[in-house]
Scaffold this active site. Structure first.
Site, PDB file in Angstrom:
ATOM      1  N   LYS A   2       0.835  -1.194   0.000  1.00 52.20           N
ATOM      2  CA  LYS A   2       0.000   0.000   0.000  1.00 52.20           C
ATOM      3  C   LYS A   2       0.876   1.253   0.000  1.00 52.20           C
ATOM      4  O   LYS A   2       2.079   1.190   0.272  1.00 52.20           O
ATOM      5  CB  LYS A   2      -0.914  -0.005   1.226  1.00 52.20           C
ATOM      6  N   TYR A 229      15.945  30.651   6.247  1.00 52.22           N
ATOM      7  CA  TYR A 229      14.754  31.381   6.670  1.00 52.22           C
ATOM      8  C   TYR A 229      14.671  31.443   8.187  1.00 52.22           C
ATOM      9  O   TYR A 229      14.924  30.457   8.893  1.00 52.22           O
ATOM     10  CB  TYR A 229      13.495  30.685   6.143  1.00 52.22           C
TER      11      TYR A 229
END
Length: 336
Positions: A2, A229
């Site tokens: 999955k 940042y």
């Protein structure tokens, strides 16, 4: 397999699973089933979560997925779909022994017997899922196993003779080797990632994915300068900072700012400053010989050193699958 084989590449690895002898592939979505069918693989598929009704309609018409059934309403809808098709839908009864997400409670005996006797369903198995098989204390898991065995025995002749009983996820498969039942559902173990933190994987379980890039830039940065940042990192000394063309846009978790570790020339080097959308900055001050174009291992081995998905996940309180999925989704996976 999955979630795109836990980020490792469903289309690439489904044929490998079949070749290795898998008797069934576990998926979650219809598009995952579509990938497998388009590969020409007729192997049985089991959906490892509850299905939407639209998914059932499509599966019954052309994908032939074996479904979980954990309620009377779900059983009724799947049964009606099977009757319309003129062929029963293979289903696995989902019994809840503590996971709490779905399934019949074992005391819902009358409802379960009604499903077992219904038309339009081919009862292929009875399943449960353990919530604590990766924990240090396995007593609740052993108790759940005993309750599951008693429950199935109590169904007697109402349970078809060919129905397979399955409860084991990866951790249970590896740790409870003498109680595996008729089938196991190995997920993370297939890709060699760590199972419980307090349990050492067998040597045969080795990681199959690595995540690599190359140095795009190197700068000499004076002491006292900020990087990234938010100016969340300040150089404590004159430093050499390498820029890598990878960021959270390529699947490297943003949460690893000032926490991540990468390998350069076989040495562990820290990620410094914010992880940007497409750039990571790394302190390579201790590697004067480092050069543009040098390979950088974000996850994997280089020389005698290694950085694992589990180590990185531990650094920001997540799980290995989180990084597996991101790295695999954004990049061409390298198998090792």
């Amino acid at each position: 397999m999955k979630s795109n084989a836990y980020g490792h590449g469903l289309a690439e690895l489904a044929p490998v699973a079949v070749e290795a002898g898998a008797s069934m592939i576990g998926i979650c979505t219809n598009p995952e089933a579509e990938v497998i069918r388009q590969l020409g693989l007729s192997i049985p598929l089991l959906r490892l979560r509850l299905a939407l009704r639209a998914e059932i309609d499509e599966s019954v018409s052309r994908l032939d997925i074996e479904e979980q059934v954990g309620s009377v309403d779900a059983a009724r809808y799947v049964s009606e779909a099977g009757l319309r098709r003129g062929k029963p839908v293979r289903v696995h009864l989902d019994i809840d022994f503590g996971m709490g997400r779905s399934g019949f409670f074992p005391e819902d005996r009358a409802a379960i017997l009604g499903v077992l006797g219904g038309k339009g369903l081919d009862i292929a198995g009875v399943m449960s899922h353990f919530p604590a098989s990766d924990g240090a204390d396995l007593r609740t898991t052993h108790a759940a196993l005993g309750r599951m065995q008693d429950f199935c025995a109590g169904l007697g002749s109402a349970l078809p003779a060919g129905a397979v009983i399955h409860t084991h996820n990866s951790a249970a498969t590896v740790r409870l080797t003498d109680q595996r039942g008729g089938m196991v559902r190995s997920g993370a173990a297939c890709y060699g990632v760590r199972l419980p933190a307090n349990f050492e994987n067998p040597a045969a379980l080795r990681p199959v994915m690595s995540f690599r890039t190359w140095i795009a830039g190197i700068r000499d940065v004076p002491k006292g300068r900020t990087i990234g940042y938010g100016s969340l990192f300040t150089t404590a000394k004159d430093s050499r900072i390498a820029s890598l063309p990878v960021g959270f846009g390529e699947g490297y978790p943003r949460a690893l700012f000032n926490k991540g570790i990468v390998l350069v020339r076989g040495r562990r080097c820290p990620v410094v400053g914010r992880v940007s959308l497409n750039v990571i900055t790394v302190d390579v001050t201790e590697l004067p010989e480092v050069a543009l174009g040098d390979e950088v291992v974000l996850i994997g081995s280089q020389g005698a050193e290694r950085v694992t998905f589990e180590e990185m996940a531990d650094r920001y309180s997540s799980v290995h699958t989180d990084i597996n999925l991101m790295a695999g989704h954004y990049n061409r996976v390298t198998y090792v």
